[in-house]
Design a protein around this motif. Sequence first.
Motif, PDB file in Angstrom:
ATOM      1  N   ILE A   1       0.838  -1.208   0.000  1.00 29.04           N
ATOM      2  CA  ILE A   1       0.000   0.000   0.000  1.00 29.04           C
ATOM      3  C   ILE A   1       0.870   1.255   0.000  1.00 29.04           C
ATOM      4  O   ILE A   1       0.582   2.227  -0.710  1.00 29.04           O
ATOM      5  CB  ILE A   1      -0.944  -0.011   1.216  1.00 29.04           C
ATOM      6  CG1 ILE A   1      -1.982  -1.123   1.064  1.00 29.04           C
ATOM      7  CG2 ILE A   1      -1.644   1.337   1.377  1.00 29.04           C
ATOM      8  CD1 ILE A   1      -2.804  -1.370   2.296  1.00 29.04           C
ATOM      9  N   VAL A   2       1.954   1.240   0.772  1.00 30.81           N
ATOM     10  CA  VAL A   2       2.871   2.397   0.819  1.00 30.81           C
ATOM     11  C   VAL A   2       3.503   2.630  -0.551  1.00 30.81           C
ATOM     12  O   VAL A   2       3.624   3.779  -1.013  1.00 30.81           O
ATOM     13  CB  VAL A   2       3.962   2.176   1.891  1.00 30.81           C
ATOM     14  CG1 VAL A   2       5.045   3.237   1.786  1.00 30.81           C
ATOM     15  CG2 VAL A   2       3.347   2.201   3.283  1.00 30.81           C
ATOM     16  N   ILE A   3       3.879   1.541  -1.251  1.00 28.90           N
ATOM     17  CA  ILE A   3       4.491   1.666  -2.582  1.00 28.90           C
ATOM     18  C   ILE A   3       3.494   2.261  -3.574  1.00 28.90           C
ATOM     19  O   ILE A   3       3.828   3.167  -4.355  1.00 28.90           O
ATOM     20  CB  ILE A   3       4.995   0.296  -3.070  1.00 28.90           C
ATOM     21  CG1 ILE A   3       6.196  -0.152  -2.216  1.00 28.90           C
ATOM     22  CG2 ILE A   3       5.383   0.342  -4.537  1.00 28.90           C
ATOM     23  CD1 ILE A   3       6.659  -1.574  -2.497  1.00 28.90           C
ATOM     24  N   ILE A   4       2.243   1.757  -3.553  1.00 24.76           N
ATOM     25  CA  ILE A   4       1.212   2.280  -4.462  1.00 24.76           C
ATOM     26  C   ILE A   4       0.942   3.757  -4.171  1.00 24.76           C
ATOM     27  O   ILE A   4       0.790   4.568  -5.102  1.00 24.76           O
ATOM     28  CB  ILE A   4      -0.082   1.452  -4.337  1.00 24.76           C
ATOM     29  CG1 ILE A   4       0.145   0.043  -4.873  1.00 24.76           C
ATOM     30  CG2 ILE A   4      -1.236   2.116  -5.093  1.00 24.76           C
ATOM     31  CD1 ILE A   4      -1.021  -0.900  -4.672  1.00 24.76           C
ATOM     32  N   TYR A   5       0.903   4.114  -2.886  1.00 22.68           N
ATOM     33  CA  TYR A   5       0.684   5.515  -2.520  1.00 22.68           C
ATOM     34  C   TYR A   5       1.836   6.392  -3.029  1.00 22.68           C
ATOM     35  O   TYR A   5       1.612   7.498  -3.537  1.00 22.68           O
ATOM     36  CB  TYR A   5       0.564   5.646  -1.000  1.00 22.68           C
ATOM     37  CG  TYR A   5       0.372   7.062  -0.529  1.00 22.68           C
ATOM     38  CD1 TYR A   5      -0.866   7.689  -0.612  1.00 22.68           C
ATOM     39  CD2 TYR A   5       1.448   7.792   0.000  1.00 22.68           C
ATOM     40  CE1 TYR A   5      -1.038   9.000  -0.189  1.00 22.68           C
ATOM     41  CE2 TYR A   5       1.290   9.102   0.413  1.00 22.68           C
ATOM     42  CZ  TYR A   5       0.041   9.695   0.324  1.00 22.68           C
ATOM     43  OH  TYR A   5      -0.119  11.000   0.732  1.00 22.68           O
ATOM     44  N   GLY A   6       3.071   5.888  -2.904  1.00 26.31           N
ATOM     45  CA  GLY A   6       4.226   6.639  -3.389  1.00 26.31           C
ATOM     46  C   GLY A   6       4.180   6.848  -4.897  1.00 26.31           C
ATOM     47  O   GLY A   6       4.488   7.950  -5.399  1.00 26.31           O
TER      48      GLY A   6
ATOM     49  N   GLY B   1      -5.588   6.885  -7.783  1.00 23.21           N
ATOM     50  CA  GLY B   1      -6.348   7.603  -6.768  1.00 23.21           C
ATOM     51  C   GLY B   1      -7.671   6.919  -6.472  1.00 23.21           C
ATOM     52  O   GLY B   1      -8.083   6.793  -5.309  1.00 23.21           O
ATOM     53  N   GLY B   2      -8.343   6.471  -7.551  1.00 19.07           N
ATOM     54  CA  GLY B   2      -9.599   5.743  -7.359  1.00 19.07           C
ATOM     55  C   GLY B   2      -9.391   4.423  -6.643  1.00 19.07           C
ATOM     56  O   GLY B   2     -10.190   4.038  -5.771  1.00 19.07           O
ATOM     57  N   PHE B   3      -8.280   3.739  -6.966  1.00 17.10           N
ATOM     58  CA  PHE B   3      -7.966   2.467  -6.307  1.00 17.10           C
ATOM     59  C   PHE B   3      -7.712   2.675  -4.818  1.00 17.10           C
ATOM     60  O   PHE B   3      -8.205   1.909  -3.984  1.00 17.10           O
ATOM     61  CB  PHE B   3      -6.727   1.838  -6.959  1.00 17.10           C
ATOM     62  CG  PHE B   3      -6.229   0.615  -6.238  1.00 17.10           C
ATOM     63  CD1 PHE B   3      -6.856  -0.613  -6.401  1.00 17.10           C
ATOM     64  CD2 PHE B   3      -5.126   0.695  -5.385  1.00 17.10           C
ATOM     65  CE1 PHE B   3      -6.401  -1.734  -5.731  1.00 17.10           C
ATOM     66  CE2 PHE B   3      -4.667  -0.421  -4.719  1.00 17.10           C
ATOM     67  CZ  PHE B   3      -5.307  -1.648  -4.889  1.00 17.10           C
ATOM     68  N   LEU B   4      -6.971   3.731  -4.484  1.00 18.62           N
ATOM     69  CA  LEU B   4      -6.687   4.008  -3.075  1.00 18.62           C
ATOM     70  C   LEU B   4      -7.947   4.428  -2.326  1.00 18.62           C
ATOM     71  O   LEU B   4      -8.125   4.094  -1.152  1.00 18.62           O
ATOM     72  CB  LEU B   4      -5.618   5.100  -2.957  1.00 18.62           C
ATOM     73  CG  LEU B   4      -4.195   4.687  -3.360  1.00 18.62           C
ATOM     74  CD1 LEU B   4      -3.278   5.895  -3.388  1.00 18.62           C
ATOM     75  CD2 LEU B   4      -3.647   3.638  -2.400  1.00 18.62           C
ATOM     76  N   GLY B   5      -8.836   5.150  -3.022  1.00 22.84           N
ATOM     77  CA  GLY B   5     -10.084   5.571  -2.378  1.00 22.84           C
ATOM     78  C   GLY B   5     -10.968   4.392  -2.038  1.00 22.84           C
ATOM     79  O   GLY B   5     -11.477   4.275  -0.912  1.00 22.84           O
ATOM     80  N   VAL B   6     -11.151   3.483  -3.017  1.00 22.64           N
ATOM     81  CA  VAL B   6     -11.954   2.282  -2.765  1.00 22.64           C
ATOM     82  C   VAL B   6     -11.207   1.340  -1.832  1.00 22.64           C
ATOM     83  O   VAL B   6     -11.804   0.606  -1.033  1.00 22.64           O
ATOM     84  CB  VAL B   6     -12.287   1.569  -4.106  1.00 22.64           C
ATOM     85  CG1 VAL B   6     -13.033   0.259  -3.858  1.00 22.64           C
ATOM     86  CG2 VAL B   6     -13.101   2.479  -4.993  1.00 22.64           C
ATOM     87  N   GLY B   7      -9.892   1.375  -1.914  1.00 30.45           N
ATOM     88  CA  GLY B   7      -9.073   0.461  -1.114  1.00 30.45           C
ATOM     89  C   GLY B   7      -9.176   0.690   0.379  1.00 30.45           C
ATOM     90  O   GLY B   7      -8.826  -0.193   1.160  1.00 30.45           O
ATOM     91  N   MET B   8      -9.667   1.859   0.801  1.00 29.26           N
ATOM     92  CA  MET B   8      -9.817   2.120   2.239  1.00 29.26           C
ATOM     93  C   MET B   8     -10.808   1.157   2.865  1.00 29.26           C
ATOM     94  O   MET B   8     -10.626   0.711   4.003  1.00 29.26           O
ATOM     95  CB  MET B   8     -10.269   3.568   2.467  1.00 29.26           C
ATOM     96  CG  MET B   8      -9.208   4.603   2.168  1.00 29.26           C
ATOM     97  SD  MET B   8      -7.679   4.353   3.092  1.00 29.26           S
ATOM     98  CE  MET B   8      -8.263   4.602   4.759  1.00 29.26           C
TER      99      MET B   8
END
Length: 262
Positions: free
Chosen positions: A44-49, A67-74
């Motif tokens: 998750i940290v790598i994808i955010y970076g 961004g959409g993946f991280l939003g749904v990923g929460m």
Amino acid sequence: MELFDFVREIRIIDIVDVVLVAVLMYYLYKLIKGTVAINIFVGIVIIYGIWRLTLLLDMLLLSKILGGFLGVGMVALVVVFQQEIRKFLLMVGTTNFSARKKVLQRFNLFSEKQESATNIKAIVSACSKMSKTNTGALIVIKRNNNLEFVKTSGDRMQMELNQPIIESVFYKNSPLHDGAMIIEENNITATRVILPVSNDTSIPQRFGLRHRAALGITEKTDAVCLVVSEENGQISYLKEGDFVLFEGIEELQRQLEKDLSY
């Protein structure tokens, strides 16, 4: 001169902010250390970076997808880290509860620290005796959190705690010896209890199912556990999902008295 101006601009709240973040990161590391969750966390940290990098480079399409993946990923994050979040909240709640007691005691709102109602000497003496005969035992001692969710898996009891009863329950030919014993205050309230097993991959191979079960219940609640190994008679003390080191029976008893006092 610029450095001096920068230091002068640092506020007390900024220092507090940094300290709180450091404490939070420490607790997160403590929770996921040795589990498969740490690999997911790194991913998750790598994808955010990468997402932050795509924003910096104005890569609109890729940044929108990430961004959409991280939003749904929460939502998925809560599901994946369900046990870790539960353990974190339990840790915070238990820590705050203990801290509030200490503050109240300092202001004499509690006249003095009360001793535990549990017959700790009987428990320690029974474990010491069972250790000499390599009699396996798993004892869970309740503190603040309710243990009803595990008691339902065993046989309910209501016996006053004493050394002979503990030894008779864990006697190898006893029908009650398999599983855990639950102790609440000075009563044995359940036997043959099935406990949740820890998934921590860092547990040494020499520790068996009893130790994994003890780690599991101490990860999910603030209860403390005593385990007597059937292989070598070693006594282990577990608290907050970790082993507590001690030297000798007397030190174990002092540690239990400290942890169970209120």
